[in-house]
Design an enzyme around this catalytic site. Sequence first.
Site, short mmCIF file in Angstrom:
data_model
loop_
_atom_site.label_atom_id
_atom_site.label_comp_id
_atom_site.label_asym_id
_atom_site.label_seq_id
_atom_site.Cartn_x
_atom_site.Cartn_y
_atom_site.Cartn_z
N LYS A 13 2.62 7.25 -7.70
CA LYS A 13 1.39 7.52 -8.23
C LYS A 13 0.83 8.81 -8.56
O LYS A 13 0.50 9.26 -9.85
CB LYS A 13 0.14 6.56 -7.49
CG LYS A 13 0.16 5.34 -7.17
CD LYS A 13 -0.75 4.64 -6.51
CE LYS A 13 -1.01 5.06 -4.98
NZ LYS A 13 0.06 4.98 -4.06
N ARG A 88 -8.77 0.57 -4.20
CA ARG A 88 -7.87 0.07 -3.03
C ARG A 88 -8.22 -1.30 -2.42
O ARG A 88 -7.36 -2.16 -1.77
CB ARG A 88 -7.51 1.09 -1.92
CG ARG A 88 -6.19 2.06 -2.34
CD ARG A 88 -6.23 2.84 -0.98
NE ARG A 88 -4.82 3.20 -0.87
CZ ARG A 88 -4.08 4.41 -1.10
NH1 ARG A 88 -5.09 5.44 -1.84
NH2 ARG A 88 -3.12 4.71 -0.67
N ARG A 127 9.45 12.47 1.30
CA ARG A 127 8.37 13.18 0.76
C ARG A 127 8.11 14.56 1.30
O ARG A 127 7.89 14.57 2.37
CB ARG A 127 7.32 12.63 0.32
CG ARG A 127 6.00 13.13 -0.13
CD ARG A 127 4.83 12.23 -0.91
NE ARG A 127 4.35 11.30 0.26
CZ ARG A 127 3.43 10.35 -0.29
NH1 ARG A 127 2.80 10.34 -1.40
NH2 ARG A 127 2.81 9.38 0.74
N ARG A 159 3.53 15.23 5.30
CA ARG A 159 2.23 14.62 5.61
C ARG A 159 2.21 14.05 7.17
O ARG A 159 3.31 13.35 7.23
CB ARG A 159 1.90 13.78 4.54
CG ARG A 159 0.86 14.35 3.43
CD ARG A 159 0.76 13.28 2.39
NE ARG A 159 0.25 12.00 2.64
CZ ARG A 159 -0.08 11.06 1.81
NH1 ARG A 159 0.28 11.37 0.50
NH2 ARG A 159 -0.47 9.89 2.21
N ARG A 170 0.64 1.42 6.71
CA ARG A 170 0.13 1.54 5.51
C ARG A 170 0.74 0.49 4.44
O ARG A 170 0.06 0.02 3.39
CB ARG A 170 0.47 2.92 4.91
CG ARG A 170 -0.65 4.18 5.39
CD ARG A 170 0.12 5.41 5.41
NE ARG A 170 0.32 5.78 4.18
CZ ARG A 170 1.20 6.71 3.70
NH1 ARG A 170 1.96 7.21 4.60
NH2 ARG A 170 1.42 7.23 2.44
P1 ADP Z 1 -0.27 7.09 -0.73
O1 ADP Z 1 -0.29 7.40 -2.00
O2 ADP Z 1 0.88 7.51 0.07
O3 ADP Z 1 -0.76 5.72 -0.49
P2 ADP Z 1 -2.84 8.63 -0.53
O4 ADP Z 1 -2.75 10.03 -0.52
O5 ADP Z 1 -3.41 7.93 -1.83
O6 ADP Z 1 -1.56 7.87 0.02
O7 ADP Z 1 -3.86 8.27 0.68
C1 ADP Z 1 -3.65 8.55 1.91
C2 ADP Z 1 -4.72 7.89 3.03
O8 ADP Z 1 -5.96 8.28 2.61
C3 ADP Z 1 -4.69 6.45 2.91
O9 ADP Z 1 -3.79 6.25 3.84
C4 ADP Z 1 -6.00 5.96 3.22
O10 ADP Z 1 -6.42 6.41 4.83
C5 ADP Z 1 -6.79 7.36 2.62
N1 ADP Z 1 -7.29 6.81 1.34
C6 ADP Z 1 -7.13 7.46 -0.01
N2 ADP Z 1 -7.64 6.62 -0.87
C7 ADP Z 1 -8.46 5.78 -0.28
C8 ADP Z 1 -9.12 4.52 -0.86
N3 ADP Z 1 -9.46 4.22 -2.19
N4 ADP Z 1 -9.68 3.77 0.27
C9 ADP Z 1 -9.59 3.90 1.39
N5 ADP Z 1 -8.78 4.92 1.86
C10 ADP Z 1 -8.32 5.66 1.13
P1 ADP Z 2 2.42 7.94 -4.27
O1 ADP Z 2 1.21 8.99 -4.71
O2 ADP Z 2 2.15 6.76 -4.98
O3 ADP Z 2 2.12 7.89 -2.83
P2 ADP Z 2 4.28 9.97 -4.93
O4 ADP Z 2 4.04 10.26 -6.31
O5 ADP Z 2 3.66 10.98 -3.72
O6 ADP Z 2 3.58 8.42 -4.47
O7 ADP Z 2 6.13 9.77 -4.63
C1 ADP Z 2 6.36 9.59 -3.21
C2 ADP Z 2 7.60 10.19 -3.05
O8 ADP Z 2 8.69 9.77 -4.00
C3 ADP Z 2 7.65 11.73 -3.48
O9 ADP Z 2 8.62 12.48 -2.59
C4 ADP Z 2 8.24 11.75 -5.01
O10 ADP Z 2 8.78 13.16 -5.12
C5 ADP Z 2 9.32 10.80 -4.80
N1 ADP Z 2 9.30 9.96 -6.31
C6 ADP Z 2 8.24 9.67 -7.05
N2 ADP Z 2 8.63 8.94 -8.12
C7 ADP Z 2 9.90 8.61 -7.85
C8 ADP Z 2 10.98 8.01 -8.70
N3 ADP Z 2 10.62 7.44 -9.92
N4 ADP Z 2 12.32 8.02 -8.12
C9 ADP Z 2 12.53 8.49 -6.99
N5 ADP Z 2 11.62 9.25 -6.25
C10 ADP Z 2 10.45 9.30 -6.61
#
Ligand code: ADP
Ligand code: ADP
Length: 217
Positions: A13, A88, A127, A159, A170
């Site tokens: 994302k 979410r 990541r 992270r 998660r």
């Molecule tokens: P990822 O893309 O790896 O799922 P995010 O950076 O979007 O992680 O979110 C990290 C953490 O922040 C989540 O595990 C949650 O604890 C919190 N968080 C982010 N967005 C939301 C949301 N819309 N509602 C509730 N918690 C959230």
């Molecule tokens: P999210 O915001 O959904 O948690 P990220 O954009 O941070 O996801 O991506 C998660 C990890 O996967 C990062 O290390 C990113 O560089 C890698 N990644 C993202 N898209 C791809 C893809 N299409 N193929 C392989 N690795 C990816």
Amino acid sequence: MMIVLFGPPGSGKGTQAKKLAEKYTIPHVSTGDILRENLKHQTALGLEAKKYMDRGELVPDEVLDGVIKDRLAQPDCDSGCILDGYPRTIPQAEALDAIMNELGKTLDVVVNIEVPDAEVLKRISGRRMCACGASYHIHFNPPNQEGICDLCNRPLYQREDDKETAVMNRIAVYKKQSQPLIEYYRRKGVLVTVDGTAEIQEVFEEIAAALDSLQAT
Ligand code: ADP
Ligand code: ADP
Ligand code: ZN
């Protein structure tokens, strides 16, 4: 254009949101980034959120609703934005509907990025982040110089919640609390599903093609 990027943790994302924000010149609004920024500055919001984030749980809906309302009301969101990580839960989706109604906006599309669990685990464990917001993957999207950000030369870090213990939680939380949104948005007729397992650039092109065809109608 108001776009929601939806998908499990690690589905790409943030990666796609940054590229789309550049292409369509609209802001990237990531609730995860906003919460981490608050945590860094030790605000009341950040300290409250930390308890949940460390365990891989969702921050309570009421906390997020205020955050999103303030952010979407800012003038840079006037011509739309890319929401990453929000909504979410079903109550968050309902709150978003109400907020957008109030602001006179409509949600154009929800892009559901599909990636299986095994792939999600590989992505999250590799990541690496930079303080500037850039994100990398040690194998799939490595920086030019190991451990150093291409954009600002600072050292990359992992992270806290990307470490083993929080990750499984998660994924479970995603299935239980977030996945029902797919049906919610399908019923509203705004859902577009893309295969998130392809390479970053291919996924980007698939999403952009879907958005362009929407804009053309
Ligand atoms: P990822 O893309 O790896 O799922 P995010 O950076 O979007 O992680 O979110 C990290 C953490 O922040 C989540 O595990 C949650 O604890 C919190 N968080 C982010 N967005 C939301 C949301 N819309 N509602 C509730 N918690 C959230
Ligand atoms: P999210 O915001 O959904 O948690 P990220 O954009 O941070 O996801 O991506 C998660 C990890 O996967 C990062 O290390 C990113 O560089 C890698 N990644 C993202 N898209 C791809 C893809 N299409 N193929 C392989 N690795 C990816
Ligand atoms: Zn950087």
